[in-house]
Scaffold this active site. Sequence first.
Site, PDB file in Angstrom:
ATOM      1  NE  ARG A 131      -2.504   0.951   3.597  1.00 49.25           N
ATOM      2  CZ  ARG A 131      -3.144   0.643   4.724  1.00 49.25           C
ATOM      3  NH1 ARG A 131      -4.358   0.114   4.684  1.00 49.25           N
ATOM      4  NH2 ARG A 131      -2.589   0.848   5.892  1.00 49.25           N
ATOM      5  CE  LYS A 147      -2.791   4.494   7.057  1.00 48.50           C
ATOM      6  NZ  LYS A 147      -4.233   4.505   7.349  1.00 48.50           N
TER       7      LYS A 147
HETATM    8  C1  PLP Z   1      -5.347   3.744   7.814  1.00 45.38           C
HETATM    9  C2  PLP Z   1      -6.754   3.930   7.418  1.00 45.38           C
HETATM   10  C3  PLP Z   1      -7.710   2.896   7.505  1.00 45.38           C
HETATM   11  C4  PLP Z   1      -7.430   1.581   8.171  1.00 45.38           C
HETATM   12  O1  PLP Z   1      -6.426   0.860   7.544  1.00 45.38           O
HETATM   13  P1  PLP Z   1      -5.687  -0.304   8.326  1.00 45.38           P
HETATM   14  O2  PLP Z   1      -4.746  -0.858   7.323  1.00 45.38           O
HETATM   15  O3  PLP Z   1      -6.714  -1.271   8.740  1.00 45.38           O
HETATM   16  O4  PLP Z   1      -5.001   0.324   9.499  1.00 45.38           O
HETATM   17  C5  PLP Z   1      -8.976   3.130   6.998  1.00 45.38           C
HETATM   18  N1  PLP Z   1      -9.310   4.325   6.470  1.00 45.38           N
HETATM   19  C6  PLP Z   1      -8.430   5.329   6.395  1.00 45.38           C
HETATM   20  C7  PLP Z   1      -8.857   6.612   5.791  1.00 45.38           C
HETATM   21  C8  PLP Z   1      -7.133   5.166   6.876  1.00 45.38           C
HETATM   22  O5  PLP Z   1      -6.274   6.179   6.829  1.00 45.38           O
END
Ligand code: PLP
Length: 332
Positions: A73, A175
């Site tokens: 990711r 992210k």
């Molecule tokens: C980090 C995040 C998540 C959750 O991702 P995980 O990999 O489960 O920690 C979900 N939505 C958003 C907007 C995020 O930034």
Amino acid sequence: MAVFGTVFMPQMALATFENDTWSDTKKVSAESIQMHPGAHVLHYSSTCFEGMKAFRHADGGIYLFRMDQNIKRFEQSSRLLNLPKINTDQVESMIFSIVAQYSDDVPEPPGSMYIRPTHIGTEASIGKAAAPSLTSMLYVLLSPVGDYFSGGARPLRLLLDETGLRCAPHMGMIKSGGNYASALGPILQARSEVQADQILFCPNGDVQETGAANFILIDGNEIITKALDSSFLHGVTRSSILTLAADLGMTVSERDISVSELLQRAAKPGVEAALSGTAAVLTPVGTFIHNGEEHQVGSGEAGPTTIKLRQALNDIQWGKAEDKHNWLVKVK
Ligand SMILES: *Cc1c(COP(=O)(O)O)cnc(C)c1O
């Protein structure tokens, strides 16, 4: 215990990209970094990050949870932001070596070592509003964390917002820092106006996610969540919980949910809703707020299936249940 994410290990692993090459990894102080005030990230938000955890098992072993998924990711976020292409092997060894360096500091369950890889554009060029940074910095920061719910897992109040967006639609699966800044105004407004904990963004009635967690609905033996598309962040916790639900014999439905279906189902006794993410694992949702009305979700309390799924995931992370899906990698 200190507030989540405010304590850091003294050193971090760092690499820089210049002249089309990644430097060797260095261990440097985590107190500060040096950057030109005109750095691309500070003006045009060329930044992405990851969030993952290392866990201590009863035998003293230290394990990373689904690191491959986070690195994948991270690579995707970097690519979609036109940051330099990351070297996934190098990032993996950066994570390993910094976690190994601080293995004695990994807290016991329910605590863990939170790992925050970060990638930022560093080129000093304020003329590059519409051009990528040719240089970047990538570091892996560590923060020992306790139980996210030291105050008890009070079910959350979510405002269902059908008009706003968490971020621009083409940014959903990245992210990236700008997305959180983008959602902050509406979230603060929802907190002060209707005492909501979070906003569940549902543009045009399509239930997506909150500011930093995915949304899951549980109705009897069925677990329902939005199918992956480019509009929202593909959580590793979401994927893990769905896999564990299938292992437990539940029906996993990845599909669109409308606000009207959500409210209809929420009114049924026994229905549960939860948010999923690395920091908080699985957090129960007790109330939806919609058009000035409050809708209790099922009993309004943390539901048994939410608790069971959360425990099943924690048991694997903490080495108390068999790691059937090979999610853990041993650091030492
Ligand atoms: C980090 C995040 C998540 C959750 O991702 P995980 O990999 O489960 O920690 C979900 N939505 C958003 C907007 C995020 O930034």
